[in-house]
Design an enzyme around this catalytic site. Sequence first.
Site, PDB file in Angstrom:
ATOM      1  N   GLY A  56      16.922 -11.001  35.564  1.00 24.43           N
ATOM      2  CA  GLY A  56      16.254 -10.928  34.335  1.00 24.43           C
ATOM      3  C   GLY A  56      16.236  -9.477  33.880  1.00 24.43           C
ATOM      4  O   GLY A  56      16.355  -9.428  32.567  1.00 24.43           O
ATOM      5  N   THR A  57      16.155  -8.491  34.810  1.00 21.05           N
ATOM      6  CA  THR A  57      16.310  -7.225  34.388  1.00 21.05           C
ATOM      7  C   THR A  57      17.701  -6.677  33.870  1.00 21.05           C
ATOM      8  O   THR A  57      17.508  -6.076  32.707  1.00 21.05           O
ATOM      9  CB  THR A  57      15.764  -6.372  35.573  1.00 21.05           C
ATOM     10  OG1 THR A  57      14.577  -6.609  35.809  1.00 21.05           O
ATOM     11  CG2 THR A  57      16.007  -4.913  35.148  1.00 21.05           C
TER      12      THR A  57
ATOM     13  N   GLN B 213       9.566 -15.692  31.834  1.00 19.28           N
ATOM     14  CA  GLN B 213       8.125 -16.281  32.210  1.00 19.28           C
ATOM     15  C   GLN B 213       8.082 -17.652  31.438  1.00 19.28           C
ATOM     16  O   GLN B 213       7.411 -18.598  31.985  1.00 19.28           O
ATOM     17  CB  GLN B 213       6.822 -15.291  31.820  1.00 19.28           C
ATOM     18  CG  GLN B 213       6.853 -14.442  32.852  1.00 19.28           C
ATOM     19  CD  GLN B 213       6.473 -14.861  34.427  1.00 19.28           C
ATOM     20  OE1 GLN B 213       6.446 -16.084  34.502  1.00 19.28           O
ATOM     21  NE2 GLN B 213       6.622 -13.981  35.213  1.00 19.28           N
TER      22      GLN B 213
ATOM     23  N   SER C 164      15.447 -15.617  34.290  1.00 16.88           N
ATOM     24  CA  SER C 164      15.521 -15.307  35.679  1.00 16.88           C
ATOM     25  C   SER C 164      15.494 -16.209  36.731  1.00 16.88           C
ATOM     26  O   SER C 164      14.692 -17.195  36.714  1.00 16.88           O
ATOM     27  CB  SER C 164      14.645 -14.067  35.953  1.00 16.88           C
ATOM     28  OG  SER C 164      14.599 -13.836  37.531  1.00 16.88           O
ATOM     29  N   GLY C 165      16.280 -16.590  37.709  1.00 22.10           N
ATOM     30  CA  GLY C 165      16.533 -17.652  38.568  1.00 22.10           C
ATOM     31  C   GLY C 165      15.077 -17.597  39.337  1.00 22.10           C
ATOM     32  O   GLY C 165      14.597 -18.764  39.658  1.00 22.10           O
ATOM     33  N   HIS C 166      14.721 -16.580  40.026  1.00 19.83           N
ATOM     34  CA  HIS C 166      13.645 -16.637  40.971  1.00 19.83           C
ATOM     35  C   HIS C 166      12.310 -16.877  40.398  1.00 19.83           C
ATOM     36  O   HIS C 166      11.369 -17.140  41.188  1.00 19.83           O
ATOM     37  CB  HIS C 166      13.769 -15.524  41.924  1.00 19.83           C
ATOM     38  CG  HIS C 166      13.297 -14.211  41.316  1.00 19.83           C
ATOM     39  ND1 HIS C 166      11.898 -13.595  41.416  1.00 19.83           N
ATOM     40  CD2 HIS C 166      13.732 -13.081  40.688  1.00 19.83           C
ATOM     41  CE1 HIS C 166      11.657 -12.643  40.976  1.00 19.83           C
ATOM     42  NE2 HIS C 166      12.811 -12.337  40.118  1.00 19.83           N
TER      43      HIS C 166
ATOM     44  N   THR D  25      33.280 -11.242  40.193  1.00 16.39           N
ATOM     45  CA  THR D  25      33.263 -12.474  40.874  1.00 16.39           C
ATOM     46  C   THR D  25      32.018 -13.171  40.970  1.00 16.39           C
ATOM     47  O   THR D  25      31.067 -12.745  41.355  1.00 16.39           O
ATOM     48  CB  THR D  25      34.018 -12.439  42.395  1.00 16.39           C
ATOM     49  OG1 THR D  25      35.169 -11.703  42.170  1.00 16.39           O
ATOM     50  CG2 THR D  25      34.209 -13.851  42.833  1.00 16.39           C
TER      51      THR D  25
ATOM     52  N   CYS E  34       5.665  -5.670  39.550  1.00 14.38           N
ATOM     53  CA  CYS E  34       6.419  -4.464  39.027  1.00 14.38           C
ATOM     54  C   CYS E  34       5.836  -3.275  39.001  1.00 14.38           C
ATOM     55  O   CYS E  34       6.140  -1.933  39.212  1.00 14.38           O
ATOM     56  CB  CYS E  34       7.039  -4.608  37.925  1.00 14.38           C
ATOM     57  SG  CYS E  34       7.622  -6.451  37.503  1.00 14.38           S
TER      58      CYS E  34
HETATM   59  C1  LIG Z   1      10.240 -10.995  36.589  1.00 16.47           C
HETATM   60  C2  LIG Z   1      10.338 -10.659  35.159  1.00 16.47           C
HETATM   61  C3  LIG Z   1      11.642 -10.171  34.597  1.00 16.47           C
HETATM   62  C4  LIG Z   1      12.569  -9.422  35.582  1.00 16.47           C
HETATM   63  O1  LIG Z   1      13.387 -10.607  36.320  1.00 16.47           O
HETATM   64  P1  LIG Z   1      14.251 -10.161  37.601  1.00 16.47           P
HETATM   65  O2  LIG Z   1      14.957 -11.241  37.699  1.00 16.47           O
HETATM   66  O3  LIG Z   1      13.015 -10.024  38.740  1.00 16.47           O
HETATM   67  O4  LIG Z   1      14.836  -8.688  37.533  1.00 16.47           O
HETATM   68  C5  LIG Z   1      11.676  -9.761  33.271  1.00 16.47           C
HETATM   69  N1  LIG Z   1      10.800  -9.871  32.597  1.00 16.47           N
HETATM   70  C6  LIG Z   1       9.500 -10.811  32.857  1.00 16.47           C
HETATM   71  C7  LIG Z   1       8.615 -11.154  31.597  1.00 16.47           C
HETATM   72  C8  LIG Z   1       9.416 -11.227  34.115  1.00 16.47           C
HETATM   73  O5  LIG Z   1       8.395 -11.861  34.344  1.00 16.47           O
END
Ligand SMILES: *Cc1c(COP(=O)(O)O)cnc(C)c1O
Length: 387
Positions: free
Chosen positions: A71-72, A179, A199-201, A237, A325
Site C-alpha cells: 500500500g505504501t 482500509q 494492500s494485500g495484507h 518480474t 506505523c
Molecule cells: C496499512 C496501510 C497502508 C500501508 O500498506 P502496506 O502494504 O503495509 O505498505 C497505507 N494506508 C493505510 C490507510 C493503511 O492502513
Amino acid sequence: MRKVYFDNNATTPIHPEVKQAVEPFLGELFGNPSSIHWAGRDVKGYYEIAKEQAARIIGAEGHEIVFTSSGTESDNHAIKGVAYMKRDRGNHIITTTVEHPGVLNTCRYLEKRGFDVTYLPVDRFGIVDPEDVKRAIKKETILISVMYANNETGTLMPIGEIGEIAREYGVLLHSDMVQALGKIPIDIKTLNVDLASFSGHKIYGPKGVGVLYIKEGIDIDNLIHGGHQEQGRRAGTENMVGIVAFGKACELLECEMDNENERIEKLREKMLRGILEKIEGVRLNGHPELRLPNTLNLSFEHVEAESLLISLDLQGIAVSAGSACSSGSTEPSHVLMAMGIPPKLCQSSIRISLGRQNNEEDVEYFLTILPGIVKRLREMSPFYKKG
Ligand SMILES: *Cc1c(COP(=O)(O)O)cnc(C)c1O
C-alpha cells in the site's frame, strides 16, 4: 492461554483459501510470466485472472490495475508519479492532516523538492470538509490526495463529493483505500477517483503485495524503471505468489464480505455496549456512524494506552495504541490530535479492529478481562479520583 487478535487494521491473518491458491506458485508453477515457453505460459493466465479479480472488486477494468509491493508503494507511486508528470503544469498538492504516513511522508518529501502542499484540517470526527478542499484549489493544483477510511478511527471521508469537486476543477484525485477495501463496497467509477491504493495484507492476503488503480487515460510518471512489466508502469518480474493471493483474496471478499461485515459490526457493537456498561470514563473517537464496521477507537480516561496494551497482551489479547506505523514512538497519534482531542486523552486511546476470524467468545473474553485491567491502571494513576 486464549489468544485473541483484535488488530486487523495493522494486518490480517491469511485466509486459508488464499494460502491454498498460492501453493502451486511455490512449487511447480515457477515460470516467469514474460517467458514464451511452457513454463511462462503456464503462469501467464493466472496473472491475468488475478488482475481481473482485483479489478472486479472495485468496479475497474483489468488494464487499470498495477501490482506493486505494498500500500505504501502505491501511495508513493500515485503521488510522486503525478507530481513528476505534472510539474510543468503546477506544483501544488492538497491532502489532509490525518493521512497514513505513506501519503504524509511522501508529501513532506515533495515539499523538500519544491512542491507546495496544503494539509487540510479535519473536524472532531476526523472528516475533511469538501468545501475546504474546494477553497484550497488554485491554478497550480495538480493533485488532491484524501484517504477513504482512516486506519486509526475507521472514519470515512466524503470521497464522492471530493471526486466531484476534483472533476469540476480538472484536478486529479488519489485516494488511499487500503482500509476501505473489503470493509465497505467500493465502486471506483462513481467515486470519480483517478488513482487509488490497496494492500494485500489488509484483506487476508500476504504482506508485500499492493495494487495501484490508475484510471484509463491517466498517465503518471513511473518510479521503478526496468522491464516492461505492468504495461511499463512498474518494472520487475511479477510477484506471482503475492499477485495470485491478492486476486484470490478479492474473489473471496466478493462472496464473503457482505455477510462478514454485518457479523463483525454486530460483534463490535456488542463490544462497545459491554465496555460502556462496565467501565466509566470511556470515549468513542471517530464518527459514530460514518465509519468502518470493524474499527473501535476508544479513550480510557486516566489510563495510559501503552500500559493497557501491555496488560491486555499478557492476557493474550492483541490491540494497538494508535496505529502500528506510529507505535513505538511516544508521540500522541497525529490523527487524534488533528481531531482536537487533548494530548492526554490521545495517549489514553486504543484501537480495536476486528476481523473475519473473531467470534462472540473473543468479545466475551475481552469483556471479562478489560474492566479489571482498567480499574487496576486507574488506581495506580495519581490523577484518578474514584466516584
Ligand atoms: C496499512 C496501510 C497502508 C500501508 O500498506 P502496506 O502494504 O503495509 O505498505 C497505507 N494506508 C493505510 C490507510 C493503511 O492502513
